[in-house]
Scaffold this motif. Structure first.
Motif, PDB file in Angstrom:
ATOM      1  N   PHE A 256       0.799  -1.223   0.000  1.00  0.00           N
ATOM      2  CA  PHE A 256       0.000   0.000   0.000  1.00  0.00           C
ATOM      3  C   PHE A 256       0.837   1.281   0.000  1.00  0.00           C
ATOM      4  O   PHE A 256       0.269   2.370   0.059  1.00  0.00           O
ATOM      5  CB  PHE A 256      -0.914   0.017   1.232  1.00  0.00           C
ATOM      6  N   ASP A 257       2.151   1.139  -0.048  1.00  0.00           N
ATOM      7  CA  ASP A 257       3.037   2.301   0.083  1.00  0.00           C
ATOM      8  C   ASP A 257       2.744   3.032   1.394  1.00  0.00           C
ATOM      9  O   ASP A 257       2.802   4.249   1.482  1.00  0.00           O
ATOM     10  CB  ASP A 257       2.866   3.257  -1.111  1.00  0.00           C
ATOM     11  N   TRP A 258       2.412   2.261   2.397  1.00  0.00           N
ATOM     12  CA  TRP A 258       2.071   2.757   3.730  1.00  0.00           C
ATOM     13  C   TRP A 258       3.336   3.224   4.437  1.00  0.00           C
ATOM     14  O   TRP A 258       4.388   2.595   4.314  1.00  0.00           O
ATOM     15  CB  TRP A 258       1.397   1.623   4.489  1.00  0.00           C
ATOM     16  N   GLN A 259       3.259   4.322   5.178  1.00  0.00           N
ATOM     17  CA  GLN A 259       4.433   4.882   5.832  1.00  0.00           C
ATOM     18  C   GLN A 259       4.391   4.634   7.338  1.00  0.00           C
ATOM     19  O   GLN A 259       3.372   4.917   7.984  1.00  0.00           O
ATOM     20  CB  GLN A 259       4.521   6.392   5.568  1.00  0.00           C
ATOM     21  N   PRO A 260       5.456   4.106   7.926  1.00  0.00           N
ATOM     22  CA  PRO A 260       5.468   3.799   9.370  1.00  0.00           C
ATOM     23  C   PRO A 260       5.671   5.042  10.234  1.00  0.00           C
ATOM     24  O   PRO A 260       6.075   6.103   9.753  1.00  0.00           O
ATOM     25  CB  PRO A 260       6.661   2.843   9.509  1.00  0.00           C
ATOM     26  N   TYR A 261       5.398   4.876  11.522  1.00  0.00           N
ATOM     27  CA  TYR A 261       5.577   5.934  12.509  1.00  0.00           C
ATOM     28  C   TYR A 261       6.728   5.537  13.432  1.00  0.00           C
ATOM     29  O   TYR A 261       7.068   4.368  13.559  1.00  0.00           O
ATOM     30  CB  TYR A 261       4.300   6.130  13.333  1.00  0.00           C
ATOM     31  N   LYS A 262       7.285   6.514  14.114  1.00  0.00           N
ATOM     32  CA  LYS A 262       8.414   6.234  14.990  1.00  0.00           C
ATOM     33  C   LYS A 262       8.009   5.337  16.146  1.00  0.00           C
ATOM     34  O   LYS A 262       8.764   4.454  16.553  1.00  0.00           O
ATOM     35  CB  LYS A 262       9.006   7.545  15.536  1.00  0.00           C
ATOM     36  N   GLU A 263       6.816   5.548  16.700  1.00  0.00           N
ATOM     37  CA  GLU A 263       6.353   4.753  17.830  1.00  0.00           C
ATOM     38  C   GLU A 263       4.863   4.436  17.671  1.00  0.00           C
ATOM     39  O   GLU A 263       4.163   5.058  16.867  1.00  0.00           O
ATOM     40  CB  GLU A 263       6.571   5.490  19.163  1.00  0.00           C
ATOM     41  N   LYS A 264       4.384   3.504  18.472  1.00  0.00           N
ATOM     42  CA  LYS A 264       2.968   3.124  18.503  1.00  0.00           C
ATOM     43  C   LYS A 264       2.113   4.334  18.884  1.00  0.00           C
ATOM     44  O   LYS A 264       2.488   5.101  19.776  1.00  0.00           O
ATOM     45  CB  LYS A 264       2.784   2.002  19.528  1.00  0.00           C
ATOM     46  N   HIS A 265       1.002   4.515  18.196  1.00  0.00           N
ATOM     47  CA  HIS A 265       0.012   5.569  18.450  1.00  0.00           C
ATOM     48  C   HIS A 265       0.441   6.944  17.914  1.00  0.00           C
ATOM     49  O   HIS A 265      -0.270   7.928  18.132  1.00  0.00           O
ATOM     50  CB  HIS A 265      -0.315   5.726  19.956  1.00  0.00           C
ATOM     51  N   TYR A 266       1.542   7.029  17.207  1.00  0.00           N
ATOM     52  CA  TYR A 266       1.997   8.342  16.744  1.00  0.00           C
ATOM     53  C   TYR A 266       1.280   8.816  15.483  1.00  0.00           C
ATOM     54  O   TYR A 266       1.635   9.844  14.918  1.00  0.00           O
ATOM     55  CB  TYR A 266       3.512   8.330  16.509  1.00  0.00           C
ATOM     56  N   GLU A 267       0.233   8.094  15.068  1.00  0.00           N
ATOM     57  CA  GLU A 267      -0.573   8.594  13.948  1.00  0.00           C
ATOM     58  C   GLU A 267      -1.345   9.851  14.349  1.00  0.00           C
ATOM     59  O   GLU A 267      -1.745  10.639  13.491  1.00  0.00           O
ATOM     60  CB  GLU A 267      -1.538   7.516  13.439  1.00  0.00           C
ATOM     61  N   SER A 268      -1.573  10.016  15.654  1.00  0.00           N
ATOM     62  CA  SER A 268      -2.189  11.240  16.168  1.00  0.00           C
ATOM     63  C   SER A 268      -1.090  12.189  16.627  1.00  0.00           C
ATOM     64  O   SER A 268      -0.245  11.818  17.438  1.00  0.00           O
ATOM     65  CB  SER A 268      -3.115  10.928  17.347  1.00  0.00           C
ATOM     66  N   ARG A 269      -1.127  13.414  16.148  1.00  0.00           N
ATOM     67  CA  ARG A 269      -0.089  14.369  16.528  1.00  0.00           C
ATOM     68  C   ARG A 269      -0.181  14.702  18.010  1.00  0.00           C
ATOM     69  O   ARG A 269       0.832  14.929  18.676  1.00  0.00           O
ATOM     70  CB  ARG A 269      -0.221  15.629  15.678  1.00  0.00           C
ATOM     71  N   PHE A 270      -1.391  14.712  18.553  1.00  0.00           N
ATOM     72  CA  PHE A 270      -1.552  14.983  19.979  1.00  0.00           C
ATOM     73  C   PHE A 270      -0.998  13.828  20.814  1.00  0.00           C
ATOM     74  O   PHE A 270      -0.299  14.041  21.807  1.00  0.00           O
ATOM     75  CB  PHE A 270      -3.027  15.210  20.325  1.00  0.00           C
ATOM     76  N   THR A 271      -1.325  12.592  20.423  1.00  0.00           N
ATOM     77  CA  THR A 271      -0.851  11.431  21.174  1.00  0.00           C
ATOM     78  C   THR A 271       0.671  11.347  21.133  1.00  0.00           C
ATOM     79  O   THR A 271       1.314  10.963  22.119  1.00  0.00           O
ATOM     80  CB  THR A 271      -1.475  10.135  20.625  1.00  0.00           C
TER      81      THR A 271
END
Length: 377
Positions: A256-271
């Motif tokens: 899917f050309d999906w991009q990972p995050y540095k840590e779990k739950h970091y898809e939310s900028r607030f989290t």
């Protein structure tokens, strides 16, 4: 008191109730080995059970719709993989549901679109009234508790159940899983986001805007009324397969050309700000310890790797200055006000009205019945 760290995982005495055996192994680990691992579904047998459940889900399809179940998607690893697994492996046609609480990162939005577009799924996005969300989040900052992510978490949880009820869905597929979440962070770190008594008390004390449309649902409503009386079932299919986080990331990137995050739950900028900085630096609670320890217990990360990663701060000094300014402006704080709150006296959920005694009773009953196996405290 000298800090002690588990000899098997990386949980330590920042969990004030942690207990160690004579070998220095913590009760989180022992609970996993005694209560979770032996009954963790065997992959071959349990996948057959999952396919039987998929057939039931298809048969439960609401009238006048093409969708047979509901899946909440955040753009994170678990929910993105869940979407693929439901559609392409189980042959389901889920309605994808997303709560926009005002904090989506650009990467999260992109990941959601990539997944649903390639899978040919439909997405319903519920946008939370920003003035209400902002006022509730400001209230949690002003309360000085550690669990300032409660407004987002509560909206995600209550929103999908309300949507299921309104549209007659009987099945919600959840990307949560034992593989990456077998250790639950202690309540003193991250209190129940479902405690409506606490949410209302904190908002009554510090809020100014009426929560006229915000999706508020008591834990007892969704645990008892929704599940027992309305027969809305929540299933966690990733517990029925050999789900490995890095394998899932590699698959999503490739397909899917999906991009990972540095840590779990970091898809939310607030989290990301809350877990990566506020809770860590203000309270001393590093939620990565629970996340990494789960991966250690399920043989996805070595203890040595986890210890090395914990030496690195989730944020650089330059990043945090930018994020402080961003969070403050978005929530109508002056930067100095937010910094004063950061320096202020820490409080816990016990300093406000709460339902923890009743929730704890429910957890103990669920544990006795074999419905809950994680260590809650």
């Amino acid at each position: 008191m000298k800090k002690q760290i588990c000899t098997n995982c990386v949980m330590d005495t920042t969990d004030s109730l942690i207990q160690f055996d004579e070998e220095g192994i913590c009760d989180h680990c022992n609970n996993f080995y005694i209560n979770i691992e032996p009954s963790w579904p065997l992959y071959n047998l349990s996948f057959e059970e999952l396919k039987r459940q998929a057939t039931k889900i298809k048969e439960s399809k609401p009238k006048n719709t093409d969708y047979d179940c509901l899946i909440g998607i955040s753009g994170g690893v678990d929910s993105s993989y869940m979407a693929y697994f439901a559609k392409d492996v189980l042959g389901l046609n889920p309605m994808m549901y997303h709560i926009d609480a005002g904090w989506n990162s650009d990467i999260a939005v992109s990941n959601i679109n990539k997944v649903i577009n390639k899978l040919g799924l439909d997405l319903y996005t519920e946008v939370i009234n920003w003035e209400e969300m902002k006022d509730l989040q400001r209230s949690f900052f002003l309360s000085q508790v550690s669990h300032i992510d409660t407004p987002q978490d509560h909206a995600f949880m209550s929103g999908i159940y309300r949507f299921a009820r309104k549209n007659n869905f009987k099945y919600i597929l959840n990307g949560g899983n034992i593989s990456t979440e077998c250790i639950r962070e202690p309540l003193e770190w991250h209190y129940h986001a479902s405690d409506l008594i606490q949410i209302k008390d904190i908002h009554k004390r510090f809020g100014k805007v009426k929560l006229a449309t915000f999706p508020l649902v008591s834990i007892f409503v969704y645990k008892i009324f929704y599940r027992l009386f309305l027969n809305i079932k929540q299933i966690r299919p990733l517990d029925y397969i050999e789900f490995k986080k890095q394998d899932a990331i590699n698959f999503l990137k490739k397909e899917f050309d999906w991009q990972p995050y540095k840590e779990k739950h970091y898809e939310s900028r607030f989290t990301k700000f809350y877990e990566g900085y506020w809770m860590l630096e203000k309270f001393g609670y590093d939620i990565r310890k629970a996340h990494y320890s789960s991966l250690i217990l399920t043989n996805q990360m070595s203890r040595e790797e986890a210890l090395q990663k914990l030496k690195e701060k989730p944020y650089s000094e330059e990043e945090i200055e930018n994020e402080f300014r961003f969070i403050a402006e978005k929530l109508d704080f002056e930067v100095y006000e937010l910094k004063e709150l950061f320096k202020g006296k820490n409080k816990s959920f016990k300093d406000y009205k709460h339902s923890n005694n009743l929730i704890d009773l429910g957890v103990k009953l669920s544990t006795f019945l074999g419905l809950e196996k994680k260590l809650f405290r």
